[in-house]
Design a protein around this motif. Structure first.
Motif, PDB file in Angstrom:
ATOM      1  N   PRO A  13       0.698  -1.176   0.129  1.00 12.42           N
ATOM      2  CA  PRO A  13       0.011  -0.156  -0.124  1.00 12.42           C
ATOM      3  C   PRO A  13       0.785   1.360  -0.036  1.00 12.42           C
ATOM      4  O   PRO A  13       2.017   1.280   0.647  1.00 12.42           O
ATOM      5  CB  PRO A  13      -0.808  -0.217   1.223  1.00 12.42           C
ATOM      6  N   PRO A  14       0.422   2.410  -0.673  1.00 14.25           N
ATOM      7  CA  PRO A  14       1.181   3.574  -0.492  1.00 14.25           C
ATOM      8  C   PRO A  14       1.348   4.013   0.904  1.00 14.25           C
ATOM      9  O   PRO A  14       0.718   3.675   1.907  1.00 14.25           O
ATOM     10  CB  PRO A  14       0.166   4.652  -1.145  1.00 14.25           C
ATOM     11  N   GLY A  15       2.813   4.461   1.002  1.00 10.62           N
ATOM     12  CA  GLY A  15       3.417   4.975   2.313  1.00 10.62           C
ATOM     13  C   GLY A  15       3.674   3.637   3.262  1.00 10.62           C
ATOM     14  O   GLY A  15       3.940   3.825   4.483  1.00 10.62           O
ATOM     15  N   ALA A  16       3.694   2.550   2.883  1.00  9.36           N
ATOM     16  CA  ALA A  16       4.201   1.148   3.339  1.00  9.36           C
ATOM     17  C   ALA A  16       5.608   1.567   4.115  1.00  9.36           C
ATOM     18  O   ALA A  16       6.409   2.223   3.373  1.00  9.36           O
ATOM     19  CB  ALA A  16       4.338  -0.087   2.606  1.00  9.36           C
ATOM     20  N   THR A  17       6.024   0.885   5.118  1.00  9.21           N
ATOM     21  CA  THR A  17       7.213   1.115   5.850  1.00  9.21           C
ATOM     22  C   THR A  17       8.041  -0.200   5.600  1.00  9.21           C
ATOM     23  O   THR A  17       7.518  -1.164   5.093  1.00  9.21           O
ATOM     24  CB  THR A  17       6.977   1.116   7.202  1.00  9.21           C
ATOM     25  N   VAL A  18       9.342   0.159   6.091  1.00 13.53           N
ATOM     26  CA  VAL A  18      10.254  -0.834   6.135  1.00 13.53           C
ATOM     27  C   VAL A  18       9.810  -2.250   6.859  1.00 13.53           C
ATOM     28  O   VAL A  18       9.805  -3.257   6.449  1.00 13.53           O
ATOM     29  CB  VAL A  18      11.625  -0.500   6.393  1.00 13.53           C
ATOM     30  N   ALA A  19       9.391  -1.920   7.868  1.00 13.75           N
ATOM     31  CA  ALA A  19       8.733  -2.697   8.824  1.00 13.75           C
ATOM     32  C   ALA A  19       7.635  -3.783   8.214  1.00 13.75           C
ATOM     33  O   ALA A  19       7.469  -4.609   8.464  1.00 13.75           O
ATOM     34  CB  ALA A  19       7.677  -2.365  10.165  1.00 13.75           C
ATOM     35  N   TRP A  46      12.864   1.261  11.250  1.00 10.11           N
ATOM     36  CA  TRP A  46      11.950   0.479  10.296  1.00 10.11           C
ATOM     37  C   TRP A  46      10.402   1.185  10.317  1.00 10.11           C
ATOM     38  O   TRP A  46      10.031   1.133   9.208  1.00 10.11           O
ATOM     39  CB  TRP A  46      11.873  -1.127  10.799  1.00 10.11           C
ATOM     40  N   GLU A  47      10.063   1.400  11.290  1.00 13.72           N
ATOM     41  CA  GLU A  47       8.653   1.925  11.567  1.00 13.72           C
ATOM     42  C   GLU A  47       8.724   3.320  10.690  1.00 13.72           C
ATOM     43  O   GLU A  47       7.383   3.529  10.183  1.00 13.72           O
ATOM     44  CB  GLU A  47       8.093   2.082  13.022  1.00 13.72           C
ATOM     45  N   SER A  48       9.534   4.124  10.867  1.00 13.11           N
ATOM     46  CA  SER A  48       9.539   5.351  10.257  1.00 13.11           C
ATOM     47  C   SER A  48      10.030   5.568   8.900  1.00 13.11           C
ATOM     48  O   SER A  48       9.879   6.706   8.230  1.00 13.11           O
ATOM     49  CB  SER A  48      10.112   6.400  11.289  1.00 13.11           C
ATOM     50  N   THR A  49      10.483   4.619   8.244  1.00 13.24           N
ATOM     51  CA  THR A  49      11.332   4.823   6.837  1.00 13.24           C
ATOM     52  C   THR A  49      10.279   4.182   5.924  1.00 13.24           C
ATOM     53  O   THR A  49       9.922   3.012   5.897  1.00 13.24           O
ATOM     54  CB  THR A  49      12.414   3.821   6.949  1.00 13.24           C
ATOM     55  N   ALA A  50       9.640   5.223   5.045  1.00  6.72           N
ATOM     56  CA  ALA A  50       8.550   4.892   4.238  1.00  6.72           C
ATOM     57  C   ALA A  50       9.285   4.485   2.928  1.00  6.72           C
ATOM     58  O   ALA A  50      10.403   4.794   2.518  1.00  6.72           O
ATOM     59  CB  ALA A  50       7.733   6.312   4.164  1.00  6.72           C
ATOM     60  N   LEU A  51       8.598   3.468   2.168  1.00  9.91           N
ATOM     61  CA  LEU A  51       9.228   3.065   0.991  1.00  9.91           C
ATOM     62  C   LEU A  51       8.314   3.850  -0.145  1.00  9.91           C
ATOM     63  O   LEU A  51       7.404   4.557  -0.066  1.00  9.91           O
ATOM     64  CB  LEU A  51       8.957   1.607   0.795  1.00  9.91           C
ATOM     65  N   ALA A  52       8.887   3.966  -1.189  1.00 10.46           N
ATOM     66  CA  ALA A  52       8.523   4.549  -2.327  1.00 10.46           C
ATOM     67  C   ALA A  52       8.447   3.649  -3.520  1.00 10.46           C
ATOM     68  O   ALA A  52       9.268   2.579  -3.648  1.00 10.46           O
ATOM     69  CB  ALA A  52       9.400   5.894  -2.774  1.00 10.46           C
ATOM     70  N   GLU A  53       7.852   4.028  -4.732  1.00  9.07           N
ATOM     71  CA  GLU A  53       7.431   3.305  -5.842  1.00  9.07           C
ATOM     72  C   GLU A  53       9.004   3.019  -6.430  1.00  9.07           C
ATOM     73  O   GLU A  53       9.887   3.726  -6.612  1.00  9.07           O
ATOM     74  CB  GLU A  53       6.800   3.985  -6.865  1.00  9.07           C
ATOM     75  N   ALA A  54       9.164   1.813  -6.761  1.00  8.38           N
ATOM     76  CA  ALA A  54      10.145   1.007  -7.531  1.00  8.38           C
ATOM     77  C   ALA A  54      11.361   0.898  -6.403  1.00  8.38           C
ATOM     78  O   ALA A  54      12.408   0.595  -6.924  1.00  8.38           O
ATOM     79  CB  ALA A  54      10.653   1.815  -8.676  1.00  8.38           C
ATOM     80  N   ASP A  55      11.286   1.118  -5.234  1.00  5.35           N
ATOM     81  CA  ASP A  55      12.443   0.874  -4.250  1.00  5.35           C
ATOM     82  C   ASP A  55      12.715  -0.427  -4.217  1.00  5.35           C
ATOM     83  O   ASP A  55      12.137  -1.516  -4.521  1.00  5.35           O
ATOM     84  CB  ASP A  55      11.819   1.030  -2.698  1.00  5.35           C
ATOM     85  N   ARG A  56      14.042  -0.788  -3.885  1.00  8.12           N
ATOM     86  CA  ARG A  56      14.673  -2.228  -3.827  1.00  8.12           C
ATOM     87  C   ARG A  56      15.071  -2.660  -2.603  1.00  8.12           C
ATOM     88  O   ARG A  56      15.766  -1.753  -1.737  1.00  8.12           O
ATOM     89  CB  ARG A  56      15.922  -2.394  -4.852  1.00  8.12           C
ATOM     90  N   VAL A  57      14.386  -3.506  -1.938  1.00  5.53           N
ATOM     91  CA  VAL A  57      14.622  -3.791  -0.555  1.00  5.53           C
ATOM     92  C   VAL A  57      15.209  -5.307  -0.221  1.00  5.53           C
ATOM     93  O   VAL A  57      14.671  -6.134  -1.041  1.00  5.53           O
ATOM     94  CB  VAL A  57      13.163  -3.865   0.300  1.00  5.53           C
ATOM     95  N   GLU A  58      16.333  -5.157   0.309  1.00  7.90           N
ATOM     96  CA  GLU A  58      16.921  -6.657   0.545  1.00  7.90           C
ATOM     97  C   GLU A  58      16.722  -6.776   2.043  1.00  7.90           C
ATOM     98  O   GLU A  58      17.089  -6.190   3.027  1.00  7.90           O
ATOM     99  CB  GLU A  58      18.352  -6.555   0.321  1.00  7.90           C
ATOM    100  N   VAL A  59      16.174  -7.905   2.359  1.00  8.89           N
ATOM    101  CA  VAL A  59      15.817  -8.528   3.772  1.00  8.89           C
ATOM    102  C   VAL A  59      16.831  -9.834   3.836  1.00  8.89           C
ATOM    103  O   VAL A  59      16.739 -10.802   3.223  1.00  8.89           O
ATOM    104  CB  VAL A  59      14.482  -8.695   3.901  1.00  8.89           C
TER     105      VAL A  59
END
Length: 66
Positions: A13-19, A46-59
């Protein structure tokens, strides 16, 4: 919004966070490291870092072995 998590496309969803991205991939929080667009994100952010369209996340999760 579309993000890539560990090489696979995910719809968040828009505004999703790293968490939320970590929760989508794994239920554990201990022994987990996260990078967004090649920048490490500290667990406290994690809770305060918002993701943006096309971000690349490595967990990455720690694995014990012997």
């Amino acid at each position: 919004m579309n993000v890539t998590i560990n090489g696979a496309a995910h719809e968040l969803p828009p505004g999703a966070t790293v968490a939320q991205a970590v929760q989508r991939l794994t239920g554990v929080r201990s022994g987990v490291a996260v990078a967004v667009n090649d920048e490490v994100v500290s667990r406290g952010a994690w809770e305060s870092t918002a993701l943006a369209e096309a971000d690349r996340v490595e967990v990455l999760t720690a694995v014990q072995g012997g």
